[in-house]
Design an enzyme around this catalytic site. Structure first.
Site, PDB file in Angstrom:
ATOM      1  CG  HIS A  39      -2.003  -1.027   1.133  1.00 38.57           C
ATOM      2  ND1 HIS A  39      -2.847  -1.290   2.172  1.00 38.57           N
ATOM      3  CD2 HIS A  39      -2.384  -1.853   0.123  1.00 38.57           C
ATOM      4  CE1 HIS A  39      -3.709  -2.225   1.811  1.00 38.57           C
ATOM      5  NE2 HIS A  39      -3.440  -2.585   0.575  1.00 38.57           N
TER       6      HIS A  39
ATOM      7  CB  CYS B 237      -1.603   0.902   6.258  1.00 43.66           C
ATOM      8  SG  CYS B 237      -1.080   0.201   4.679  1.00 43.66           S
TER       9      CYS B 237
ATOM     10  CB  CYS C 269      -5.762  -1.940   5.410  1.00 39.49           C
ATOM     11  SG  CYS C 269      -3.964  -2.148   5.310  1.00 39.49           S
TER      12      CYS C 269
ATOM     13  CD  GLU D  71      -1.977   3.763   3.431  1.00 43.27           C
ATOM     14  OE1 GLU D  71      -3.160   3.898   3.794  1.00 43.27           O
ATOM     15  OE2 GLU D  71      -1.642   3.050   2.467  1.00 43.27           O
TER      16      GLU D  71
END
Length: 138
Positions: A48, A79, A76, A50
């Protein structure tokens, strides 16, 4: 994008690690196994945004403690845990994400989160599109 004192410290993207094939090329295990979004993150080739932003900061020796991260989607749980441990001060996101554990962990950690939105006319202007009210279209 991770920002502190109006300076961009690191950026990230959704995608596979450097040098690895994208799932568009290699095939998506999650699609083949019919795994819903938000589940079984470990089976995804990609990271992701992040995660990639945190990694980029680490690779370049940039402290992101007390910084703000701007992301498209609410993090999520994976993260969220990384952002908590990285001592990010605030998460600013545009779209929600159905992850109750992420929400709970961010609340428990006293992480500041803020959703933002722009009117469609502003988004169109940023994209260089002419708003319908000015173009004569409906």
């Amino acid at each position: 994008m991770i920002v502190k004192d109006r300076n961009v410290l690191a950026t990230g993207y959704n995608g596979p690690p450097s040098g690895s094939a994208h799932c568009d090329v290699a095939g998506c295990v999650r699609n083949i196994m019919d795994i819903k979004s938000g589940e079984r993150h470990e089976l995804c080739r990609g990271l992701h945004a992040e995660q990639n932003a945190i990694i980029q900061a680490a690779v370049h020796g940039v402290s992101i403690k007390d910084a703000v991260i701007y992301v498209t989607t609410h993090p999520c749980v994976v993260c969220a845990k990384m952002l908590i441990n990285a001592h990010i001060r605030e998460i600013v996101y545009a779209e929600g994400y159905p992850d109750d554990l992420s929400e709970l962990m961010l609340i428990e950690s006293d992480m500041s989160t803020r959703q933002f939105s722009l009117p469609k006319s502003e988004v169109r202007a940023m994209l260089g599109e002419i708003p319908p009210e000015l173009s004569g279209e409906d």
